[in-house]
Design an enzyme around this catalytic site. Structure first.
Site, PDB file in Angstrom:
ATOM      1  N   ASP A 169       0.829  -1.199   0.000  1.00  0.00           N
ATOM      2  CA  ASP A 169       0.000   0.000   0.000  1.00  0.00           C
ATOM      3  C   ASP A 169       0.865   1.250   0.000  1.00  0.00           C
ATOM      4  O   ASP A 169       2.044   1.221   0.390  1.00  0.00           O
ATOM      5  CB  ASP A 169      -0.910   0.009   1.232  1.00  0.00           C
ATOM      6  CG  ASP A 169      -1.892  -1.144   1.228  1.00  0.00           C
ATOM      7  OD1 ASP A 169      -2.206  -1.624   0.125  1.00  0.00           O
ATOM      8  OD2 ASP A 169      -2.332  -1.553   2.321  1.00  0.00           O
ATOM      9  N   ARG A 170       0.246   2.343  -0.380  1.00  0.00           N
ATOM     10  CA  ARG A 170       0.981   3.599  -0.436  1.00  0.00           C
ATOM     11  C   ARG A 170       1.558   3.989   0.924  1.00  0.00           C
ATOM     12  O   ARG A 170       2.650   4.542   1.016  1.00  0.00           O
ATOM     13  CB  ARG A 170       0.040   4.707  -0.941  1.00  0.00           C
ATOM     14  CG  ARG A 170       0.733   6.037  -1.207  1.00  0.00           C
ATOM     15  CD  ARG A 170      -0.262   7.058  -1.721  1.00  0.00           C
ATOM     16  NE  ARG A 170       0.388   8.314  -2.039  1.00  0.00           N
ATOM     17  CZ  ARG A 170      -0.261   9.419  -2.393  1.00  0.00           C
ATOM     18  NH1 ARG A 170      -1.586   9.399  -2.466  1.00  0.00           N
ATOM     19  NH2 ARG A 170       0.402  10.518  -2.674  1.00  0.00           N
TER      20      ARG A 170
END
Length: 300
Positions: A169-170
């Protein structure tokens, strides 16, 4: 007693011979009957044949200057050696432009699409890069919204185009592998191989012992029961920090496990992936894998 000189005798015939006589008579063993003439018909034919062969070789090289033998193509992609590639070809496991090729010495053009085991391969030197991903970067090769990607961090790692193995994920940090080895990428991301991943999770509050035990037994999510290989508090850390080992690759699975029990994940750091760790790699930096690490990945 008076000595007399004798000519040497042959070992088999017993007859005398004279080297000079033999040469003058044109014996093949001692010399030609006539002096060598480089312009006679026989040598002229040889010269013409030699020139023709050189022309043919040049034509052959020109025809194949933009091609590569299929076994070398496969070997350069990092899958195996040339000898092993020959075996794969004879077994009918390689396709070129959708056609199974079993011919030894088959020439592949740069524009051809070569597929092995259902995965496209390229004849580039395989490169394996371990990145310690920071926050704010997405794990894709490009982004339509012009956000920062992990490719920006490894732009100088290789002259070849790299691809991230799996995704983070970011806001998730930690170990991520990038490579141009499509066959290994498929192996490491396919669910059947059960690649182990370890995360350091920081929650918004202390994790109850009962909830920790519930996660260890398995939390039911939309896809099914999320099986966790191991979970424990981290020694010397507050009870809101835990380590979790998992092999399933569902989207945002670690965050959703804790959210199901009412916790929010404040930070998520992957500390190990497929045996690789971020030891001695600062956040936002990368390193090339060692030969030993590459061999270990291929043997998993």
């Amino acid at each position: 007693m008076e000595r007399t000189s004798r000519k040497p005798t042959g070992k088999r015939t017993g007859k005398s011979f004279d080297t000079r006589d033999k040469y003058e008579k044109g014996d093949r063993k001692f010399g030609p009957k006539k002096p060598f003439n480089k312009f006679d018909d026989k040598n002229e034919d040889r010269a013409k044949s030699f020139v023709q062969r050189r022309k043919l070789n040049k034509i052959d090289k020109d025809l194949h200057k933009d091609t590569i033998r299929l076994n070398k193509y496969i070997a350069n992609s990092g899958i195996c050696s040339r000898r092993e590639a020959d075996e794969l070809i004879t077994q009918g496991l390689v396709q070129v432009n959708g056609v199974v090729i079993t011919e030894m010495g088959y020439q592949v053009q740069k524009t051809d699409k070569v597929v092995f085991d259902g995965q496209g391969i390229t004849p580039e030197k395989p490169v394996y890069v371990l990145l310690n991903k920071p926050k704010g970067y997405i794990s894709t090769t490009k982004d339509e919204k012009a956000r920062k990607t992990v490719m920006d961090l490894v732009a100088n790692a290789s002259p070849y185009r790299l691809f991230p193995v799996g995704r983070l994920d970011r806001t998730t940090t930690g170990v991520i592998l990038l490579t141009n080895d499509g066959h290994l990428t498929k192996k490491l991301t396919h669910p059947s191989f059960n690649m182990k991943k370890i995360y350091h999770v920081t929650l918004d509050r202390k994790l109850d012992r009962a909830d920790l035990n519930a996660i260890a037994e398995g939390i039911r999510l939309e896809e099914g029961v999320a099986e966790v290989d191991n979970i424990s508090y981290i020694d010397g850390k507050p009870k809101n920090e835990v380590g979790i080992e998992i092999h399933i690759g569902w989207n945002r699975v670690v965050r959703r496990i804790f959210q199901k029990l009412g916790y929010e994940v404040e930070s998520l750091d992957r500390v190990m992936f497929a045996g690789l760790t971020k030891k001695n790699v600062k956040r936002g930096y990368w390193r090339i894998l060692t030969d030993l690490e590459v061999n270990n990945l291929k043997m998993l």
